[in-house]
Scaffold this motif. Structure first.
Motif, mmCIF file in Angstrom:
data_model
loop_
_atom_site.group_PDB
_atom_site.id
_atom_site.type_symbol
_atom_site.label_atom_id
_atom_site.label_comp_id
_atom_site.label_asym_id
_atom_site.label_seq_id
_atom_site.Cartn_x
_atom_site.Cartn_y
_atom_site.Cartn_z
ATOM 1 N N THR A 185 -31.589 -23.287 16.424
ATOM 2 C CA THR A 185 -31.665 -21.860 16.708
ATOM 3 C C THR A 185 -31.268 -21.045 15.477
ATOM 4 O O THR A 185 -31.925 -20.057 15.131
ATOM 5 C CB THR A 185 -30.762 -21.501 17.899
ATOM 6 O OG1 THR A 185 -31.155 -22.284 19.030
ATOM 7 C CG2 THR A 185 -30.852 -20.030 18.239
ATOM 8 N N ALA A 186 -30.193 -21.466 14.811
ATOM 9 C CA ALA A 186 -29.746 -20.766 13.601
ATOM 10 C C ALA A 186 -30.797 -20.851 12.507
ATOM 11 O O ALA A 186 -31.063 -19.871 11.800
ATOM 12 C CB ALA A 186 -28.423 -21.345 13.116
ATOM 13 N N LYS A 187 -31.403 -22.020 12.376
ATOM 14 C CA LYS A 187 -32.442 -22.208 11.356
ATOM 15 C C LYS A 187 -33.628 -21.276 11.621
ATOM 16 O O LYS A 187 -34.129 -20.630 10.708
ATOM 17 C CB LYS A 187 -32.904 -23.666 11.353
ATOM 18 C CG LYS A 187 -33.944 -23.982 10.317
ATOM 19 C CD LYS A 187 -34.335 -25.444 10.373
ATOM 20 C CE LYS A 187 -35.495 -25.730 9.456
ATOM 21 N NZ LYS A 187 -35.982 -27.096 9.580
ATOM 22 N N LYS A 188 -34.072 -21.190 12.867
ATOM 23 C CA LYS A 188 -35.197 -20.323 13.215
ATOM 24 C C LYS A 188 -34.834 -18.855 12.956
ATOM 25 O O LYS A 188 -35.649 -18.097 12.434
ATOM 26 C CB LYS A 188 -35.609 -20.515 14.671
ATOM 27 C CG LYS A 188 -36.761 -19.599 15.047
ATOM 28 C CD LYS A 188 -37.461 -20.022 16.279
ATOM 29 C CE LYS A 188 -38.606 -19.144 16.686
ATOM 30 N NZ LYS A 188 -39.040 -18.094 15.844
ATOM 31 N N THR A 189 -33.614 -18.476 13.317
ATOM 32 C CA THR A 189 -33.182 -17.092 13.090
ATOM 33 C C THR A 189 -33.182 -16.768 11.603
ATOM 34 O O THR A 189 -33.630 -15.695 11.185
ATOM 35 C CB THR A 189 -31.772 -16.871 13.681
ATOM 36 O OG1 THR A 189 -31.826 -17.169 15.086
ATOM 37 C CG2 THR A 189 -31.296 -15.454 13.473
ATOM 38 N N LEU A 190 -32.712 -17.691 10.786
ATOM 39 C CA LEU A 190 -32.697 -17.492 9.339
ATOM 40 C C LEU A 190 -34.120 -17.411 8.790
ATOM 41 O O LEU A 190 -34.419 -16.549 7.957
ATOM 42 C CB LEU A 190 -31.926 -18.623 8.659
ATOM 43 C CG LEU A 190 -31.751 -18.511 7.157
ATOM 44 C CD1 LEU A 190 -31.046 -17.221 6.787
ATOM 45 C CD2 LEU A 190 -30.972 -19.700 6.621
ATOM 46 N N GLU A 191 -35.003 -18.275 9.280
ATOM 47 C CA GLU A 191 -36.404 -18.228 8.832
ATOM 48 C C GLU A 191 -37.042 -16.881 9.192
ATOM 49 O O GLU A 191 -37.775 -16.299 8.394
ATOM 50 C CB GLU A 191 -37.194 -19.378 9.461
ATOM 51 C CG GLU A 191 -36.848 -20.741 8.883
ATOM 52 C CD GLU A 191 -37.445 -21.896 9.667
ATOM 53 O OE1 GLU A 191 -38.021 -21.667 10.762
ATOM 54 O OE2 GLU A 191 -37.321 -23.035 9.194
ATOM 55 N N ASP A 192 -36.762 -16.396 10.405
ATOM 56 C CA ASP A 192 -37.293 -15.094 10.829
ATOM 57 C C ASP A 192 -36.763 -13.970 9.948
ATOM 58 O O ASP A 192 -37.496 -13.053 9.584
ATOM 59 C CB ASP A 192 -36.942 -14.819 12.298
ATOM 60 C CG ASP A 192 -37.684 -15.724 13.272
ATOM 61 O OD1 ASP A 192 -38.647 -16.407 12.857
ATOM 62 O OD2 ASP A 192 -37.286 -15.763 14.451
ATOM 63 N N ALA A 193 -35.479 -14.051 9.587
ATOM 64 C CA ALA A 193 -34.880 -13.028 8.723
ATOM 65 C C ALA A 193 -35.518 -13.040 7.341
ATOM 66 O O ALA A 193 -35.818 -11.988 6.773
ATOM 67 C CB ALA A 193 -33.373 -13.244 8.626
ATOM 68 N N TYR A 206 -27.914 -25.599 18.525
ATOM 69 C CA TYR A 206 -27.467 -24.391 17.846
ATOM 70 C C TYR A 206 -27.961 -24.377 16.404
ATOM 71 O O TYR A 206 -28.300 -23.338 15.863
ATOM 72 C CB TYR A 206 -25.938 -24.282 17.867
ATOM 73 C CG TYR A 206 -25.403 -23.902 19.215
ATOM 74 C CD1 TYR A 206 -25.633 -22.640 19.728
ATOM 75 C CD2 TYR A 206 -24.660 -24.790 19.974
ATOM 76 C CE1 TYR A 206 -25.150 -22.268 20.972
ATOM 77 C CE2 TYR A 206 -24.169 -24.430 21.218
ATOM 78 C CZ TYR A 206 -24.415 -23.165 21.703
ATOM 79 O OH TYR A 206 -23.940 -22.800 22.921
ATOM 80 N N TYR A 226 -38.927 -11.476 7.511
ATOM 81 C CA TYR A 226 -38.821 -10.026 7.625
ATOM 82 C C TYR A 226 -38.514 -9.394 6.269
ATOM 83 O O TYR A 226 -39.126 -8.395 5.882
ATOM 84 C CB TYR A 226 -37.740 -9.662 8.647
ATOM 85 C CG TYR A 226 -37.474 -8.176 8.731
ATOM 86 C CD1 TYR A 226 -38.333 -7.345 9.434
ATOM 87 C CD2 TYR A 226 -36.377 -7.610 8.092
ATOM 88 C CE1 TYR A 226 -38.102 -5.980 9.500
ATOM 89 C CE2 TYR A 226 -36.137 -6.248 8.155
ATOM 90 C CZ TYR A 226 -37.011 -5.438 8.857
ATOM 91 O OH TYR A 226 -36.777 -4.086 8.917
#
Length: 100
Positions: free
Chosen positions: A72-80, A69, A83
């Motif tokens: 996954t959270a780290k990747k989501t934050l990097e994607d944000a 988790y 963006y």
């Protein structure tokens, strides 16, 4: 014995060996929630702070190639962040272009 705040090994074993057909909807839901909580707790607890048995349990319960988790959270934050940077760059370029 599991570490403080972690799902008990006996409960994990009992859930694993009890066929889904013998579990009620409540049992399945409770199992899913407690499994998710245990995964989160395991992913944020440093390996050095885990007991030998907890490290063993965590290593056997994580499937090869499965992201934690935390990953996954780290990747989501990097994607944000990527963006937001791109959007801010686009807005900046439009402002600069409009002042020319």
């Amino acid at each position: 014995m599991s570490d403080l705040g972690r799902k008990d090994f006996g409960d994990k074993a009992e859930e694993k060996f009890t066929p889904d057909s013998q579990k009620s909807l409540f049992d399945k839901t409770k199992e899913g929630v407690t499994d998710a909580g245990d995964k989160v707790a395991g992913s944020v607890q440093p390996s050095d702070d885990k007991s030998i048995t907890q490290n063993l349990s965590d290593s056997t319960s994580t499937k090869p190639g499965e992201e934690s988790y935390l990953d996954t959270a780290k990747k989501t934050l990097e994607d944000a962040v990527e963006y937001v940077e791109k959007t801010a760059g686009d807005v900046y370029n439009k402002v600069v272009d409009s002042t020319k």
